[in-house]
Write a protein that holds these residues in place. Structure first.
Motif, short mmCIF file in Angstrom:
data_model
loop_
_atom_site.label_atom_id
_atom_site.label_comp_id
_atom_site.label_asym_id
_atom_site.label_seq_id
_atom_site.Cartn_x
_atom_site.Cartn_y
_atom_site.Cartn_z
N LEU A 99 0.84 -1.20 0.00
CA LEU A 99 0.00 0.00 0.00
C LEU A 99 0.87 1.25 0.00
O LEU A 99 0.54 2.26 -0.63
N GLU A 108 -5.75 5.55 5.52
CA GLU A 108 -6.35 4.49 4.70
C GLU A 108 -5.51 3.21 4.79
O GLU A 108 -6.04 2.11 4.88
N ILE A 109 -4.19 3.38 4.79
CA ILE A 109 -3.29 2.24 4.95
C ILE A 109 -3.59 1.53 6.26
O ILE A 109 -3.73 0.31 6.32
N LYS A 111 -6.29 1.50 8.06
CA LYS A 111 -7.58 0.81 8.02
C LYS A 111 -7.49 -0.51 7.27
O LYS A 111 -7.99 -1.53 7.70
N LYS A 112 -6.82 -0.47 6.12
CA LYS A 112 -6.72 -1.67 5.29
C LYS A 112 -5.87 -2.76 5.95
O LYS A 112 -6.19 -3.94 5.88
N VAL A 113 -4.77 -2.33 6.58
CA VAL A 113 -3.91 -3.31 7.25
C VAL A 113 -4.68 -3.96 8.40
O VAL A 113 -4.62 -5.19 8.59
N GLU A 114 -5.43 -3.16 9.14
CA GLU A 114 -6.24 -3.72 10.23
C GLU A 114 -7.25 -4.73 9.71
O GLU A 114 -7.44 -5.80 10.29
N TRP A 115 -7.86 -4.37 8.60
CA TRP A 115 -8.84 -5.26 7.98
C TRP A 115 -8.19 -6.60 7.60
O TRP A 115 -8.71 -7.68 7.91
N ALA A 116 -7.02 -6.52 6.96
CA ALA A 116 -6.35 -7.74 6.49
C ALA A 116 -5.87 -8.61 7.66
O ALA A 116 -5.97 -9.83 7.62
N VAL A 148 -4.19 -7.56 1.21
CA VAL A 148 -4.44 -6.18 1.62
C VAL A 148 -4.63 -5.24 0.43
O VAL A 148 -5.32 -4.23 0.53
N ILE A 149 -4.02 -5.58 -0.68
CA ILE A 149 -4.14 -4.71 -1.86
C ILE A 149 -5.45 -4.97 -2.60
O ILE A 149 -5.70 -4.41 -3.66
N GLU A 150 -6.29 -5.85 -2.02
CA GLU A 150 -7.56 -6.24 -2.65
C GLU A 150 -7.36 -6.62 -4.10
O GLU A 150 -7.88 -5.98 -5.02
#
Ligand SMILES: Nc1ncnc2c1ncn2[C@@H]1O[C@H](COP(=O)(O)OP(=O)(O)OP(=O)(O)O)[C@@H](O)[C@H]1O
Ligand SMILES: [Mg+2]
Length: 334
Positions: A99, A108-109, A111-116, A148-150
């Motif tokens: 990311l 945003e990074i 949030k995405k890392v937490e999600w992954a 994480v990069i969807e």
């Protein structure tokens, strides 16, 4: 998600040629490339990723020809065979890496890392370093980093090969769950037939640079077209018989073959029903946890039968010398 399609792919190295006339992985499908070491699994994956250029042929993501698109522009997530994490980076930094490269805003990074990390069950591990993690945890970080990069396509190259059997079994279930949850088109590479059966929508069995059989796991397992596929997926009975009037016979057994002459009849041991009676000699047997595997002599051939102990019509302590057998399901190899 996208459909991945290979058309007319050819790639030669010294002494090895990969040849895939056609391979289609449906959108959201989990396709496994299964085969022995050196059969071309990683090479196929690398061609899809753009890390290897085919000598000829094309790679499509949906209708888009990506053959000449560089790897970074294909929007793929990869977990490599040796999944090396960056040792000097924390879990958070490892997962955030892709990311950062894309220059996403900080929040945003995060949030995405937490999600992954939540997805792979590693919330709370953000500040650890790889050496402070078990092999299974490191593997999850590698998976989070790919997810994480969807990506529109997920490529997993023997992602569980460095782990012990118990963790492997648990993680493969998790990979399958995440894959279904995200509906992500996935190509999974393994040489372990049990793993392939457990995770796949479809399996492509590879042999010396070619796809020798492709289908749903049970379809391939019970109705393989070739001996190689039959044997690679598990214990097999393969009988070389002479068919007449569309029927091949062995002792009391009868197989409808649909053609005459030399045929090879295939069936799995669990499709051999064993009953009190005559027709097959019990050569020997092995007791396995909850099961029994019997070698039976019939018409000059030896076949293997496998039954659950609780469905055996006699006591495992008192196996008769002769039994009657029935083959519940079989197919004729090409
Ligand atoms: N860059 C390369 N240069 C030369 N030969 C290569 C190269 N990459 C792969 N090969 C050869 O191509 C064949 C297929 O290799 P590949 O890595 O695709 O096999 P694999 O099915 O992934 O095997 P494994 O299960 O051991 O990982 C092998 O014989 C290998 O030695
Ligand atoms: Mg490989």
């Amino acid at each position: 998600m996208v459909r991945v399609r290979l058309v007319g792919i050819r790639k030669s190295f010294e002494g090895f040629t990969l040849e895939i006339p056609e391979l289609e992985v449906e959108s959201g499908e989990m396709m496994t490339l299964l085969g022995p070491s050196g059969c071309g699994k990683t090479t196929t994956l690398r061609i899809i990723a753009g890390l290897e250029k085919p000598d000829s042929g094309r790679v499509f993501f949906d209708e888009t020809d990506v053959t000449n698109l560089e790897p970074g522009k294909r929007n793929i997530g990869i977990v490599f065979q040796d999944y090396a994490l960056f040792p000097h980076m924390t879990v958070f930094e490892n997962v955030a890496f892709g990311l950062e490269m894309r220059k996403l805003p900080r929040d945003e990074i995060k949030k995405k890392v937490e999600w992954a990390l939540e997805l792979v069950g590693l919330k709370g591990f953000e500040n650890r370093y790889p050496e402070q993690l078990s092999g299974g945890q490191q593997q999850r970080v590698a998976l989070a980093r790919a997810l994480v990069i969807e990506p529109q396509v997920l490529l997993l190259d023997e992602p569980l090969s460095n782990l012990d059997a118990k963790i492997r079994e648990r993680l493969r279930g998790e990979i399958r769950r995440i894959q279904k949850e995200l509906g992500i088109t996935t190509i999974y590479v393994t040489h372990d037939q049990e793993e392939a059966m457990a995770v796949s929508d479809r399996i492509a069995v590879m042999n010396s640079g070619r796809i020798e059989g492709i289908g749903k796991p049970l379809e391939l397992y019970y109705h393989p077209k070739t001996e190689f596929v039959a044997k690679f997926l598990g214990l097999s009975n393969i009988l070389e018989l002479e068919a007449e009037n569309g029927i091949a016979r062995l002792g009391t057994l009868e197989f409808k073959t649909g053609r005459d002459g030399k045929v090879r009849v295939f069936f799995r041991p669990e499709n051999v029903l064993v009953k009190p009676g005559k027709g097959a000699r019990v050569i020997d047997y092995d007791l396995l946890p909850g099961r029994i595997r019997l070698r039976l002599g019939i018409g000059g051939e030896t076949i293997t039968a496998e039954r659950f102990l609780n469905e055996l019509p006699f006591s495992p302590e008192d196996i008769p010398k002769e039994v009657s057998v029935e083959v519940l399901s079989y197919s004729v190899l090409e």
